[in-house]
Design a protein around this motif. Structure first.
Motif, PDB file in Angstrom:
ATOM      1  N   LEU A   1     -46.195  21.674 -11.010  1.00  0.00           N
ATOM      2  CA  LEU A   1     -44.881  22.064  -9.987  1.00  0.00           C
ATOM      3  C   LEU A   1     -45.115  21.330  -8.662  1.00  0.00           C
ATOM      4  CD1 LEU A   1     -44.816  25.951 -10.836  1.00  0.00           C
ATOM      5  CD2 LEU A   1     -43.337  23.803 -11.461  1.00  0.00           C
ATOM      6  N   LEU A   2     -46.099  21.040  -8.148  1.00  0.00           N
ATOM      7  CA  LEU A   2     -46.477  20.407  -7.061  1.00  0.00           C
ATOM      8  C   LEU A   2     -46.148  18.805  -7.269  1.00  0.00           C
ATOM      9  CD1 LEU A   2     -49.883  21.674  -5.574  1.00  0.00           C
ATOM     10  CD2 LEU A   2     -47.578  22.343  -4.732  1.00  0.00           C
ATOM     11  N   VAL A   3     -46.528  18.360  -8.020  1.00  0.00           N
ATOM     12  CA  VAL A   3     -46.054  16.997  -8.682  1.00  0.00           C
ATOM     13  C   VAL A   3     -44.625  16.666  -8.747  1.00  0.00           C
ATOM     14  CG1 VAL A   3     -46.236  14.996 -10.172  1.00  0.00           C
ATOM     15  CG2 VAL A   3     -48.212  16.405  -9.504  1.00  0.00           C
ATOM     16  N   GLU A   4     -43.926  17.778  -9.367  1.00  0.00           N
ATOM     17  CA  GLU A   4     -42.529  17.759  -9.833  1.00  0.00           C
ATOM     18  C   GLU A   4     -41.765  17.636  -8.348  1.00  0.00           C
ATOM     19  OE1 GLU A   4     -39.469  20.863 -11.411  1.00  0.00           O
ATOM     20  OE2 GLU A   4     -41.186  20.250 -12.847  1.00  0.00           O
ATOM     21  N   HIS A   5     -42.253  18.546  -7.432  1.00  0.00           N
ATOM     22  CA  HIS A   5     -41.493  18.654  -6.111  1.00  0.00           C
ATOM     23  C   HIS A   5     -41.788  17.565  -5.502  1.00  0.00           C
ATOM     24  CE1 HIS A   5     -40.216  20.998  -3.036  1.00  0.00           C
ATOM     25  NE2 HIS A   5     -41.074  20.666  -2.205  1.00  0.00           N
ATOM     26  N   ILE A   6     -42.829  16.775  -5.624  1.00  0.00           N
ATOM     27  CA  ILE A   6     -42.776  15.688  -4.903  1.00  0.00           C
ATOM     28  C   ILE A   6     -42.032  14.506  -5.326  1.00  0.00           C
ATOM     29  CG2 ILE A   6     -44.370  13.326  -4.478  1.00  0.00           C
ATOM     30  CD1 ILE A   6     -46.917  15.265  -4.161  1.00  0.00           C
ATOM     31  N   GLU A   7     -41.855  14.423  -6.694  1.00  0.00           N
ATOM     32  CA  GLU A   7     -40.964  13.454  -7.365  1.00  0.00           C
ATOM     33  C   GLU A   7     -39.511  13.832  -7.103  1.00  0.00           C
ATOM     34  OE1 GLU A   7     -42.773  13.578 -11.350  1.00  0.00           O
ATOM     35  OE2 GLU A   7     -44.330  12.050 -10.766  1.00  0.00           O
TER      36      GLU A   7
ATOM     37  N   LYS B   1     -37.877  11.444   3.378  1.00  0.00           N
ATOM     38  CA  LYS B   1     -37.016  12.336   4.400  1.00  0.00           C
ATOM     39  C   LYS B   1     -36.718  13.691   3.953  1.00  0.00           C
ATOM     40  CE  LYS B   1     -35.355   7.917   5.871  1.00  0.00           C
ATOM     41  NZ  LYS B   1     -34.127   7.030   6.541  1.00  0.00           N
ATOM     42  N   SER B   2     -36.565  13.967   2.707  1.00  0.00           N
ATOM     43  CA  SER B   2     -35.999  15.522   2.395  1.00  0.00           C
ATOM     44  C   SER B   2     -37.190  16.409   2.070  1.00  0.00           C
ATOM     45  CB  SER B   2     -35.356  15.019   0.817  1.00  0.00           C
ATOM     46  OG  SER B   2     -36.080  14.935  -0.151  1.00  0.00           O
ATOM     47  N   LEU B   3     -38.279  15.880   1.807  1.00  0.00           N
ATOM     48  CA  LEU B   3     -39.724  16.706   1.958  1.00  0.00           C
ATOM     49  C   LEU B   3     -39.882  17.583   3.066  1.00  0.00           C
ATOM     50  CD1 LEU B   3     -41.752  17.913  -0.245  1.00  0.00           C
ATOM     51  CD2 LEU B   3     -43.167  16.194   0.765  1.00  0.00           C
ATOM     52  N   ARG B   4     -39.727  18.784   3.262  1.00  0.00           N
ATOM     53  CA  ARG B   4     -40.203  19.408   4.608  1.00  0.00           C
ATOM     54  C   ARG B   4     -41.500  19.531   4.688  1.00  0.00           C
ATOM     55  NH1 ARG B   4     -36.422  24.373   5.321  1.00  0.00           N
ATOM     56  NH2 ARG B   4     -37.623  24.452   7.353  1.00  0.00           N
ATOM     57  N   PRO B   5     -42.040  19.063   5.795  1.00  0.00           N
ATOM     58  CA  PRO B   5     -43.733  19.091   5.755  1.00  0.00           C
ATOM     59  C   PRO B   5     -44.076  20.228   5.877  1.00  0.00           C
ATOM     60  CG  PRO B   5     -42.760  17.389   7.377  1.00  0.00           C
ATOM     61  CD  PRO B   5     -41.561  18.013   6.698  1.00  0.00           C
ATOM     62  N   GLU B   6     -43.660  21.137   6.607  1.00  0.00           N
ATOM     63  CA  GLU B   6     -44.256  22.703   6.780  1.00  0.00           C
ATOM     64  C   GLU B   6     -44.265  23.507   5.390  1.00  0.00           C
ATOM     65  OE1 GLU B   6     -41.417  21.671   8.541  1.00  0.00           O
ATOM     66  OE2 GLU B   6     -42.257  21.022  10.140  1.00  0.00           O
ATOM     67  N   GLU B   7     -43.304  23.211   4.758  1.00  0.00           N
ATOM     68  CA  GLU B   7     -43.142  23.899   3.312  1.00  0.00           C
ATOM     69  C   GLU B   7     -43.991  23.244   2.482  1.00  0.00           C
ATOM     70  OE1 GLU B   7     -39.217  23.968   2.133  1.00  0.00           O
ATOM     71  OE2 GLU B   7     -38.329  25.014   3.499  1.00  0.00           O
ATOM     72  N   TRP B   8     -44.353  21.979   2.335  1.00  0.00           N
ATOM     73  CA  TRP B   8     -45.100  21.226   1.666  1.00  0.00           C
ATOM     74  C   TRP B   8     -46.749  21.603   1.784  1.00  0.00           C
ATOM     75  CZ3 TRP B   8     -45.655  19.627  -2.908  1.00  0.00           C
ATOM     76  CH2 TRP B   8     -46.732  18.583  -3.378  1.00  0.00           C
ATOM     77  N   GLU B   9     -47.016  21.638   3.335  1.00  0.00           N
ATOM     78  CA  GLU B   9     -48.344  22.117   3.646  1.00  0.00           C
ATOM     79  C   GLU B   9     -48.646  23.497   3.033  1.00  0.00           C
ATOM     80  OE1 GLU B   9     -48.659  21.123   7.706  1.00  0.00           O
ATOM     81  OE2 GLU B   9     -48.371  19.194   7.279  1.00  0.00           O
TER      82      GLU B   9
END
Length: 112
Positions: A77-83, A88-96
């Motif tokens: 699911l993490l890999v899918e989220h990255i892909e 620009k669209s990935l929010r760093p705070e949410e990803w961390e």
């Protein structure tokens, strides 16, 4: 990744890394930490964050045998989220936060 897939096709899901044969290898904990740190900035280095997570998933039994179920669900699911996103669209705070949740779940699974 290729060796892991081949071993899984042959029906083995035991440790892929012979820690007892080579003292120069990082410990399972160090390996996990390094791959999660690389994943924290997933688009750096030609997008090596997804590759680090795929490797983490492939080596899940080498890290700890109890991680099979947890990482089989969470890491893809993490890999899918990255892909599905980009730098620009990935929010760093949410990803961390997602990585920290996986890390915390991992610690609970291994320690429990």
């Amino acid at each position: 990744m290729h060796l892991s897939a081949k071993k899984q096709e042959e029906g083995g899901n035991a440790s892929l890394i012979p820690y007892d044969l080579n003292g120069n290898l990082p410990s399972p904990h160090a390996l996990t930490t390094r791959l999660l740190v690389v994943s924290s900035r997933p688009y750096t280095g030609d997008g090596r964050g997804a590759a680090a997570l795929r490797l983490l998933h492939a080596l899940r039994c080498s890290v700890h045998p109890t991680l099979e179920q947890l990482w089989s669900k969470r890491v893809p699911l993490l890999v899918e989220h990255i892909e599905e996103n980009n730098e620009k669209s990935l929010r760093p705070e949410e990803w961390e936060e997602e990585l920290l949740l996986v890390g915390a779940s991992t610690l609970l699974e291994v320690g429990g």
